[in-house]
Design an enzyme around this catalytic site. Structure first.
Site, PDB file in Angstrom:
ATOM      1  CE  LYS A   1       5.577  50.820  11.583  1.00 15.85           C
ATOM      2  NZ  LYS A   1       5.364  50.369  10.183  1.00 15.85           N
TER       3      LYS A   1
ATOM      4  CB  THR B   1      -5.739  38.154  15.427  1.00 16.67           C
ATOM      5  OG1 THR B   1      -4.507  37.494  15.122  1.00 16.67           O
ATOM      6  CG2 THR B   1      -6.320  37.583  16.700  1.00 16.67           C
TER       7      THR B   1
ATOM      8  N   GLY C   1     -10.434  32.449  20.818  1.00 18.36           N
ATOM      9  CA  GLY C   1     -10.410  31.020  21.067  1.00 18.36           C
ATOM     10  C   GLY C   1     -10.444  30.586  22.511  1.00 18.36           C
TER      11      GLY C   1
ATOM     12  CG  HIS D   1      45.162  29.352  35.994  1.00 21.60           C
ATOM     13  ND1 HIS D   1      44.296  30.268  36.540  1.00 21.60           N
ATOM     14  CD2 HIS D   1      46.180  29.234  36.876  1.00 21.60           C
ATOM     15  CE1 HIS D   1      44.784  30.706  37.692  1.00 21.60           C
ATOM     16  NE2 HIS D   1      45.918  30.084  37.927  1.00 21.60           N
TER      17      HIS D   1
ATOM     18  CE1 TYR E   1      36.970  38.141  39.813  1.00 22.15           C
ATOM     19  CE2 TYR E   1      35.775  39.181  41.623  1.00 22.15           C
ATOM     20  CZ  TYR E   1      36.729  38.282  41.175  1.00 22.15           C
ATOM     21  OH  TYR E   1      37.444  37.532  42.069  1.00 22.15           O
TER      22      TYR E   1
END
Length: 508
Positions: free
Chosen positions: A133, A63, A31, A271, A211
């Site tokens: 695959k 396809t 296409g 906190h 961290y």
């Protein structure tokens, strides 16, 4: 060697195809990709030349053909496969270059279901999965950022097994995310199914973090790829070093809580817990009131505003160390003042007041997760005045403010408030009366004329503490078997008790 190229996103594809052609690869395409490559002077065959069958149904089928998929899937080291290919006069495809229709982008752009459905790619995922695959024999490319490395490896003869396997991994990552987005689209269609039988999450790593909560814990930040636009914060870091794990958690809390208020508001977080909440006529006033609730804990904390930060409040905040200041915007003068402090982060969220707080909350538990609606409720329409003494209009206003603030406190949560400001916050205690005592002690001399809010019902010992501090009004959900005892004691001591009949525990 033969490559099939079929891409929706054609960025850099001409350069890539040209370099493949120079290396002796035969190019086959579909296409729009075929037209683009041909127009750029690249020698290219159409898929129709290979299959002998035209694209049909507006490109829905192009396809999906054995001559394509056999060329991708046959095992080059399997004699039976090789003989069958020769018998049928089929040729191999040694590279598949494909990216998919922009389904997720289309979701953000339109509600037209016909347009959305047409963006469900069929041939692309089929080719990609087939090539992935068979990655040992086929190079599969779905990420344009890999184009340059692939060309270099082809030139150097270094397209090894590990590299091809990594390309295949990217395919399955992509198709998983793609199918997940489609599943979530269909799954969201049934509004009556509040909690789905199957939940899928699509998070993409945005960055590694220095961290986690502590230096010995690794951490990363992932973006929710399926987050509805109405819940998405438009976050822009204007100044400062990278945001840490703890910063992100605290910022989330600060922004979520400041959105509770329609008036100009400031929320200070330390906190994850509030150390000061206030409303005012302007950011300066609300900040000062929030700061004065706990002028020690706010140091090194995070402050969120629901109004633009101006020069006056910026000057005040620059007097202490704050980790983050978040707001819908900053005036130039405010930015110039605050950006002089190299360790502060300035976060602009220009849609802060328009975005919605998330609909759901997820927490990890043993063997899985629990999910619930976010606590986006406030109180019932009518307050229930259950004692002889009725609160004054001023007290009612303070009670409503305090009860809104207590939603942000960790259970057991208590807020002492007056004049649109928290004076003391007691939270996270295992016994409610301890939270009450903590909040009243923090209020100190300012407690006169204040009110108390509790996130859940309480017993007589709470009202006894209020009497000790001469607090005359309290708001709480009610619902305890000891309610009568609480009401009787309050009546004896001329204290107003107001029930909301809605609880606001926050355990996480």
């Amino acid at each position: 060697m033969r490559a099939l190229i079929s891409v929706f996103d054609k960025n850099n594809i001409v350069d890539f195809a040209e370099k493949l052609s120079e290396l002796g690869w035969e190019i086959v395409s579909t296409g729009g990709t075929y037209s683009k490559l041909k127009n750029e002077g690249i020698k290219v065959l159409s898929v129709e030349d290979i299959t002998g069958f035209p694209e049909i149904l507006d490109g829905r089928v192009k396809t999906l053909n054995p001559k394509i998929h056999a060329g991708i899937l046959y095992k080059r080291d399997n004699e039976e496969h090789v003989n069958k290919m020769k018998e049928l006069n089929l040729k191999s495809f040694d590279m598949i270059v494909c990216n998919l229709y922009p389904f997720e982008k289309t979701l953000q752009q339109t509600d037209d279901e016909n347009k959305i459905i047409e963006m469900i790619d069929i041939g692309g995922p089929s080719m990609l999965r087939a090539a992935a695959k068979n990655f040992k024999d086929v190079i599969v490319v779905t990420d344009s950022s890999d184009y340059d490395e692939i060309i270099e490896r082809l030139k150097n003869g270094n397209v090894d097994f590990g590299f091809k396997k990594n390309l295949a991994k990217k395919v399955f990552e992509k198709t998983y995310q793609y199918d997940n987005a489609i599943y979530n689209y269909f799954n969201s269609d049934n509004e009556s199914d509040e909690f789905k039988n199957n939940l899928t999450f699509n998070f993409k790593k945005e960055s590694d973090l220095r961290y986690g909560e502590n230096p010995h814990q690794k951490a990363a930040f992932y973006l929710n790829e399926n987050l509805d636009e109405k819940y998405k914060a438009h976050i822009k870091k204007l100044h400062g070093k990278e945001i840490s794990y703890n910063n992100l958690v605290d910022l989330n809390a600060a922004v979520k809580y400041v959105k509770y208020f329609d008036k100009c508001a400031t929320v200070a977080i330390k906190h994850r817990n509030p150390c000061g909440i206030a409303v005012g006529e302007n950011p300066y006033e609300s900040y000062i009131k929030a700061y004065e609730c706990d002028d020690e804990s706010i140091f090194g904390g995070i402050v969120a505003f629901n109004r633009e930060v101006d020069e006056k409040v910026a000057k005040e905040m620059s007097k202490i160390f704050l980790e983050i200041i978040a707001a819908p915007s900053f005036t130039k003068e405010a930015f110039d003042i605050l950006s002089k402090k190299k360790n502060i982060r300035l976060i602009e969220i220009d849609n802060l007041n328009e975005m919605e707080n998330p609909k759901y909350q997820v927490n990890e538990v043993l063997n899985g997760i629990v999910i619930q609606e976010h606590d986006n409720s406030f109180m019932n329409d009518e307050l229930d005045f259950v004692t002889n003494r009725k609160p004054t209009e001023k007290e009612i206003e303070d009670l409503k403010f305090a009860f809104l603030c207590v939603k942000a406190a960790a259970s057991n949560g208590i807020v002492v408030a007056k004049d649109g400001a928290t004076l003391g916050i007691g939270q996270g205690q295992t016994k409610r009366s301890r939270a009450v005592e903590e909040a009243l002690e923090r209020a100190g001399e300012k407690v006169e004329g204040s009110v108390v809010a509790s996130d859940a019902f309480f017993f007589k010992d709470t009202v006894e503490l209020m009497k000790k501090y001469n607090v005359k009004a309290v708001i709480q959900p009610g619902g305890s078997i000891h309610d009568k005892e609480v009401i009787d004691y309050a009546n004896e001591n001329d204290i107003s008790v107001v029930f909301t009949h809605i609880r606001h525990f926050r355990h996480s």
